[in-house]
Design an enzyme around this catalytic site. Structure first.
Site, mmCIF file in Angstrom:
data_model
loop_
_atom_site.group_PDB
_atom_site.id
_atom_site.type_symbol
_atom_site.label_atom_id
_atom_site.label_comp_id
_atom_site.label_asym_id
_atom_site.label_seq_id
_atom_site.Cartn_x
_atom_site.Cartn_y
_atom_site.Cartn_z
ATOM 1 N N SER A 69 0.554 -0.750 -0.126
ATOM 2 C CA SER A 69 -0.265 0.268 -0.231
ATOM 3 C C SER A 69 0.606 1.188 0.065
ATOM 4 O O SER A 69 2.312 1.198 0.482
ATOM 5 C CB SER A 69 -1.186 -0.079 1.588
ATOM 6 O OG SER A 69 -1.576 -1.280 1.323
HETATM 7 N N1 SAH Z 1 -0.636 -5.348 4.202
HETATM 8 C C1 SAH Z 1 -0.195 -4.728 3.297
HETATM 9 C C2 SAH Z 1 -0.798 -4.272 2.058
HETATM 10 C C3 SAH Z 1 -1.086 -5.514 1.164
HETATM 11 S S1 SAH Z 1 -2.110 -5.994 -0.204
HETATM 12 C C4 SAH Z 1 1.011 -3.640 2.718
HETATM 13 O O1 SAH Z 1 1.488 -3.564 4.132
HETATM 14 O O2 SAH Z 1 1.427 -3.373 2.619
HETATM 15 C C5 SAH Z 1 -3.226 -6.551 0.072
HETATM 16 C C6 SAH Z 1 -3.026 -8.497 0.686
HETATM 17 O O3 SAH Z 1 -4.328 -8.895 1.108
HETATM 18 C C7 SAH Z 1 -2.348 -9.714 -0.171
HETATM 19 O O4 SAH Z 1 -1.463 -9.435 0.169
HETATM 20 C C8 SAH Z 1 -3.827 -10.143 -0.325
HETATM 21 O O5 SAH Z 1 -3.442 -11.872 -1.043
HETATM 22 C C9 SAH Z 1 -4.382 -9.906 0.597
HETATM 23 N N2 SAH Z 1 -5.992 -11.081 1.232
HETATM 24 C C10 SAH Z 1 -6.619 -10.434 -0.174
HETATM 25 N N3 SAH Z 1 -8.080 -10.967 0.384
HETATM 26 C C11 SAH Z 1 -7.840 -12.443 1.641
HETATM 27 C C12 SAH Z 1 -8.096 -12.806 2.589
HETATM 28 N N4 SAH Z 1 -9.772 -13.586 2.707
HETATM 29 N N5 SAH Z 1 -7.540 -13.151 4.029
HETATM 30 C C13 SAH Z 1 -6.709 -12.476 3.846
HETATM 31 N N6 SAH Z 1 -5.221 -11.594 3.002
HETATM 32 C C14 SAH Z 1 -6.277 -12.321 1.997
#
Ligand code: SAH
Length: 222
Positions: A69
């Site tokens: 993000s």
């Molecule tokens: N927190 C991260 C951003 C991750 S992007 C940062 O620090 O930048 C969003 C993440 O959510 C992705 O890795 C995706 O695989 C995960 N995701 C999507 N659906 C999910 C679910 N149902 N359970 C767990 N993770 C999920």
């Protein structure tokens, strides 16, 4: 830290300071959040090829079609989670759904006693775990699980942050909030908004905040 990463070590201090200045200009006021983001080496959470852009105010790809993000949204969500300036609630336990590379979890770890974070893509889960361990961040528990179920065994949480957008404002997860707890989450498919859900004495209060753009919350593990 490996060689190629330590190569930008000096500049990363400076670029990190610049990132903090930019966050201030963008309206982030919580000094504790700004300090935490100054301390976490964001460039170590992105691929080496991308490291020089790590402190730009953009989201970047981290493989498997996922992203880290943008700094502003990480800061903004944590600031909202902590609540208004005059009375920060002590955050003992926070759940993050969507670990990705683990960056936001690392920032949260500086502000929260225990962080739980769940990821549904196994290689991302493994890498984030390793990264957090290498940085000696010990108060984050990374789990390989479908975040749609939350993490009932560790509930209740003072805060829940979702890093992926659900199509609608689901109500099951909010039951894992402690009294006075706050959940911050993106909702929507094409058009998404950030929502704040607060658990009050009886019931929940929902507030719609600004427009955002997140990857979708998916079902199951992979
Ligand atoms: N927190 C991260 C951003 C991750 S992007 C940062 O620090 O930048 C969003 C993440 O959510 C992705 O890795 C995706 O695989 C995960 N995701 C999507 N659906 C999910 C679910 N149902 N359970 C767990 N993770 C999920």
């Amino acid at each position: 830290m490996n060689k190629s990463h330590s190569g930008i070590g000096m500049t990363s201090q400076r670029t990190r300071a610049r990132m903090i200045e930019r966050l201030r200009e963008q309206g982030i006021k919580d000094e504790a959040v700004l300090a935490a983001m100054f301390e976490v080496p964001r460039h170590l959470f992105v691929d080496e090829a991308m490291a020089t852009r790590a402190y730009d105010d953009v989201s970047l790809p981290i493989n498997f079609n996922q992203t880290i993000s943008q700094p502003y949204i990480v800061a903004r969500m944590i600031e909202i989670l902590r609540g208004p300036d005059h009375h920060h609630r002590p955050l003992n336990r926070v759940l993050e759904i969507g670990t990705g590379c683990g960056y936001q979890a690392a920032v949260l770890a500086r502000l929260v006693r225990e962080v739980y974070t769940v990821e549904r893509i196994q290689p991302l889960y493994e890498r984030a775990r390793r990264q957090l361990r290498d940085l000696k961040i010990r108060n984050v528990s990374v789990r390989y699980a479908d975040g749609n179920a939350g993490l009932p065994e560790a509930a209740p949480f003072d805060g829940i942050i979702m890093a992926a957008a659900a199509p609608a404002l689901a109500v099951a997860l909010r039951e894992q909030l402690a009294a006075g707890g706050r959940m911050i989450l993106p909702v929507g498919v094409q058009e998404q908004s950030l929502y704040l859900v607060e658990r009050e004495e009886r019931g929940f209060r929902e507030t719609r905040l600004e427009a955002v753009k997140f990857v979708p919350l998916l079902m199951g593990k992979e």
